[in-house]
Design a protein around this motif. Structure first.
Motif, PDB file in Angstrom:
ATOM      1  N   LYS A 240       1.836  -5.975   5.042  1.00 16.41           N
ATOM      2  CA  LYS A 240       2.255  -4.904   4.985  1.00 16.41           C
ATOM      3  C   LYS A 240       2.734  -4.593   6.334  1.00 16.41           C
ATOM      4  O   LYS A 240       1.253  -3.997   6.262  1.00 16.41           O
ATOM      5  CB  LYS A 240       3.210  -4.807   4.222  1.00 16.41           C
ATOM      6  CG  LYS A 240       3.268  -5.271   2.430  1.00 16.41           C
ATOM      7  CD  LYS A 240       4.891  -5.955   2.891  1.00 16.41           C
ATOM      8  CE  LYS A 240       5.490  -6.911   2.000  1.00 16.41           C
ATOM      9  NZ  LYS A 240       7.312  -7.464   2.491  1.00 16.41           N
ATOM     10  N   TRP A 431       8.513  -1.401  -0.421  1.00 21.43           N
ATOM     11  CA  TRP A 431       7.889  -2.713  -0.484  1.00 21.43           C
ATOM     12  C   TRP A 431       6.864  -1.916  -0.617  1.00 21.43           C
ATOM     13  O   TRP A 431       5.865  -3.115  -1.775  1.00 21.43           O
ATOM     14  CB  TRP A 431       7.593  -3.321   0.656  1.00 21.43           C
ATOM     15  CG  TRP A 431       6.601  -2.385   1.792  1.00 21.43           C
ATOM     16  CD1 TRP A 431       7.788  -2.328   3.310  1.00 21.43           C
ATOM     17  CD2 TRP A 431       5.851  -2.060   2.006  1.00 21.43           C
ATOM     18  NE1 TRP A 431       6.872  -1.243   3.819  1.00 21.43           N
ATOM     19  CE2 TRP A 431       5.648  -1.389   3.468  1.00 21.43           C
ATOM     20  CE3 TRP A 431       4.311  -1.403   1.717  1.00 21.43           C
ATOM     21  CZ2 TRP A 431       4.515  -1.321   3.829  1.00 21.43           C
ATOM     22  CZ3 TRP A 431       3.254  -1.352   1.583  1.00 21.43           C
ATOM     23  CH2 TRP A 431       3.328  -0.596   2.847  1.00 21.43           C
ATOM     24  N   GLU A 434       6.238  -4.596  -4.151  1.00 13.95           N
ATOM     25  CA  GLU A 434       5.434  -6.086  -4.071  1.00 13.95           C
ATOM     26  C   GLU A 434       4.128  -5.820  -4.058  1.00 13.95           C
ATOM     27  O   GLU A 434       3.149  -7.019  -4.341  1.00 13.95           O
ATOM     28  CB  GLU A 434       6.116  -5.958  -2.681  1.00 13.95           C
ATOM     29  CG  GLU A 434       5.386  -7.620  -2.233  1.00 13.95           C
ATOM     30  CD  GLU A 434       7.347  -8.218  -1.135  1.00 13.95           C
ATOM     31  OE1 GLU A 434       6.733  -9.500  -0.448  1.00 13.95           O
ATOM     32  OE2 GLU A 434       7.740  -6.949  -0.866  1.00 13.95           O
TER      33      GLU A 434
END
Length: 446
Positions: A240, A431, A434
């Motif tokens: 990420k 995110w 995740e």
């Protein structure tokens, strides 16, 4: 004889810190070891004190998962830049786990800011019994001590040497608990850290932390750095990207002003002891600018970052340091500065040129590999091949342009941006579930 050798080694490491961009952290480590080694034998690995092992021991099992952050320092005077970003990311991640622990690798006696989310957590010694509540472990003085680790411990690393030790502990945990599936750790990568050193042992050790691709959940600070790592051949099982963001207090100050009243003030980001900020190149460019610009003496040239004695630039001009400013004083300086000069010999963008431009400062910075900050805003001028002459030319153009206009006011609405830098929320919150899921999920079942 052993004692004098220890002292000499530590003094040498402290002197070396002036020439290594890891400098402040390395210096703190050397100081910590000077205190702890005066009456004991030199421990193996102290020649590279950052990677002195953090050995693990079995901890009592507890109900629920625990997330552990490895971070070099936590005292308030060190919490800025990369450390502050790491703590912000961890603050979002920690809510996905039952228990929380911060392990401070380079400080023996951290003094956290009391108002921080971790500010009131108990600080315990490395060899103390683990606590079920959120707490901080001081691991800067760790020779002969061990860290308690159980089967439900998960890890996040920051600087390369914390990743080095975190991967070792992850391997120990797997050997200690062979029935658990293989796991990853979160690695916050905020620069290409091998570049902090000449080709050397530390270069190799830092680079090696990027090779654990299967076991790494990489959170990379900026898409420039992510792209650079990919070109260098480094890929990760999960990745990420963080977008650089303006400090919330700077956003608040910026939003409170409709116009920035500019003065003949040239602001430099100056860090003489950090090679990647190219301080010597900045001074050389300024000397050329002063020599070739008759009105240079009308300008005040200030440097924020590290403190140093005034530097003569010629023609009666000086580069004066204001050191590391508090956020309010820094915002005031940004608001008043007309032109800026800030360099970063790295694929990471560096925050100061972005902060300057956000406050209407016309900034000269440098390109590096795939990095071109001029694409973000017209207030950023990126020099592809930075040298004293090319930087001086770019700087002179901005200064002359300012001197040629009667108006010294910059409207906030006229500052263009094409990135997410001015967001006030942390994009990682979108995110982070995740990331937490990937951390808790075994590698074999991915």
């Amino acid at each position: 004889m052993q004692k004098s050798l220890t002292h000499a080694t530590v003094r040498l490491l402290a002197r070396m810190s002036r020439y290594r961009p890891v400098q402040a952290w390395l210096h703190r480590v050397a100081s910590a070891y000077k205190q702890t080694l005066t009456s004991s034998a030199l421990p193996p690995g102290v020649e590279i004190p950052e990677i002195m092992p953090i050995d693990a021991r079995p901890a009592k099992e507890q109900q629920g998962t625990r997330i552990n952050l490895f971070i070099p320092a936590l005292s308030s005077q060190h919490v800025f830049g990369g450390i502050e970003t790491a703590l912000q990311v961890f603050d979002v991640l920690r809510h996905h786990f039952d228990h929380v622990r911060i392990i401070v690798t380079d400080e023996a006696s951290p003094e956290p800011l009391s108002g921080a989310y971790y500010g009131q957590w108990p600080i315990i010694a490395l060899d103390s019994d683990p606590l079920d509540q959120s707490h901080i472990v001081a691991a800067g003085s760790r020779w002969g001590k061990t860290l308690p680790v159980h089967a439900q411990d998960y890890f996040m690393a920051t600087a390369w040497w914390t990743a080095h030790n975190a991967f070792s502990i992850l391997a120990w945990q797997q050997r200690q608990h062979p029935l658990i599936d293989r796991r990853r750790l979160v690695y916050l990568i905020q620069d290409f850290e091998p570049g902090f050193y000449p080709w050397s042992t530390r270069y190799m050790l830092a680079q090696a932390t990027y090779t654990e691709s299967e076991r790494t959940i990489a959170v990379i600070n900026s898409h420039w750095l992510a792209d650079y790592l990919l070109v260098q051949g480094h890929r990760f099982s999960v990745q990420k990207v963080l977008h650089p963001q303006l400090h919330p207090k700077l956003i608040s100050t910026r939003n409170s002003l409709e116009h920035f009243q500019k003065e003949k003030l040239l602001l430099v980001y100056g860090r003489p002891r950090t090679d990647r900020n190219a301080f010597a190149l900045i001074v050389a460019a300024l000397c050329l600018w002063v020599k070739g610009y008759p009105a240079a003496s009308e300008w005040q040239v200030l440097s924020a970052g590290e403190h140093f004695a005034p530097i003569e630039l010629g023609q009666g001009c000086q580069l004066k340091s204001v050191g590391k400013l508090g956020i309010d004083a820094y915002a005031s300086l940004l608001s008043r500065s007309a032109v800026g000069l800030s360099l970063m010999i790295s694929p990471h963008p560096s925050y100061p040129p972005l902060e300057m431009a956000a406050f209407g400062v016309r900034v000269v910075t440098n390109g590096f590999a795939n990095k071109d900050l001029s694409r973000l805003s017209s207030f950023l001028t990126s020099v592809d091949q930075p040298g004293p002459a090319s930087l001086c030319q770019a700087l002179s153009g901005l200064v002359r342009d300012f001197d040629a206009h009667e108006s010294v006011s910059v409207a906030r609405t006229d500052i263009d941006w094409t990135d997410k830098f001015l967001q006030s929320t942390t994009p990682s919150s979108k995110w982070m579930p995740e990331i937490a899921t990937a951390l808790l999920r075994p590698i074999l079942s991915s």
